[in-house]
Scaffold this active site. Structure first.
Site, short mmCIF file in Angstrom:
data_model
loop_
_atom_site.label_atom_id
_atom_site.label_comp_id
_atom_site.label_asym_id
_atom_site.label_seq_id
_atom_site.Cartn_x
_atom_site.Cartn_y
_atom_site.Cartn_z
N PRO A 1 0.73 -1.37 0.07
CA PRO A 1 0.04 -0.11 0.04
C PRO A 1 0.86 1.47 0.04
CG PRO A 1 0.16 -0.83 2.21
CD PRO A 1 0.66 -1.88 1.27
N CYS A 2 1.45 1.71 -1.00
CA CYS A 2 2.39 2.94 -1.23
C CYS A 2 1.15 4.22 -1.00
CB CYS A 2 3.18 2.75 -2.56
SG CYS A 2 2.17 2.60 -4.00
#
Length: 129
Positions: free
Chosen positions: A96-97
Site C-alpha cells: 500500500p504505497c
C-alpha cells in the site's frame, strides 16, 4: 500484468507475487468492491532500498497513513528517497504505497496510468470507511 481498478489501469509485477494473475486480479476486484480488506498474497520484496521501503509500507495498517518522513525515520534515510522508492513500487495497491503521503498533502502515486492522485485519494477514502 495490467489490471483494472475503478477504470484505472494498474501495472503489477506479478513475478513478485506468489499467485496467478487471475488470483491477483480477483483479489484487487474484491478489494475495490469493499469485499476484501486485506490481500491474501505473498509478496517477495526485492533485496534493494525499494524492497526495504516496500516492507515498511506493508506495515502501515489499513485506514492509516504515514508520511515519507515517518518511513525515512525508520529506515535512517531521506524523505525524498522514500518518495522515489514509493514511486517505484512494483506492486501498488497490494503493497500500500497509497498509505504513504507527503507531510503537506497526498504526494505522488505509482499506481494507475492517468490522474494517479485521484486514484490514491479514492484508495484512502475506501480504507477510511
Amino acid at each position: 500484468m495490467h489490471t483494472e481498478l475503478w477504470g484505472w489501469e494498474v501495472e503489477i509485477d506479478e513475478s513478485l507475487v506468489s499467485a496467478s494473475p487471475d488470483e491477483i486480479s480477483e483479489q484487487i476486484a474484491e478489494y475495490a468492491e469493499g469485499d476484501r480488506e486485506e490481500f491474501d498474497l505473498d509478496v517477495e520484496f526485492p533485496e534493494s532500498f525499494t524492497g526495504r521501503v516496500m516492507d515498511a509500507m506493508a506495515d502501515v495498517p489499513r485506514g492509516e497513513t504515514r508520511t515519507y518522513g515517518d518511513i525515512a525515520g525508520t529506515l535512517d534515510t531521506a524523505a525524498v528517497a522514500v518518495g522515489q522508492a514509493c514511486g517505484r513500487n512494483p506492486v501498488p495497491v497490494i503493497v500500500p504505497c497509497h498509505r504513504v503521503v507527503a507531510a503537506n498533502g497526498l504526494g505522488g502515486y505509482s499506481g494507475g496510468t492517468d490522474d494517479r492522485l485521484t486514484l490514491k485519494k479514492r484508495l484512502l477514502d475506501l480504507e477510511s470507511r
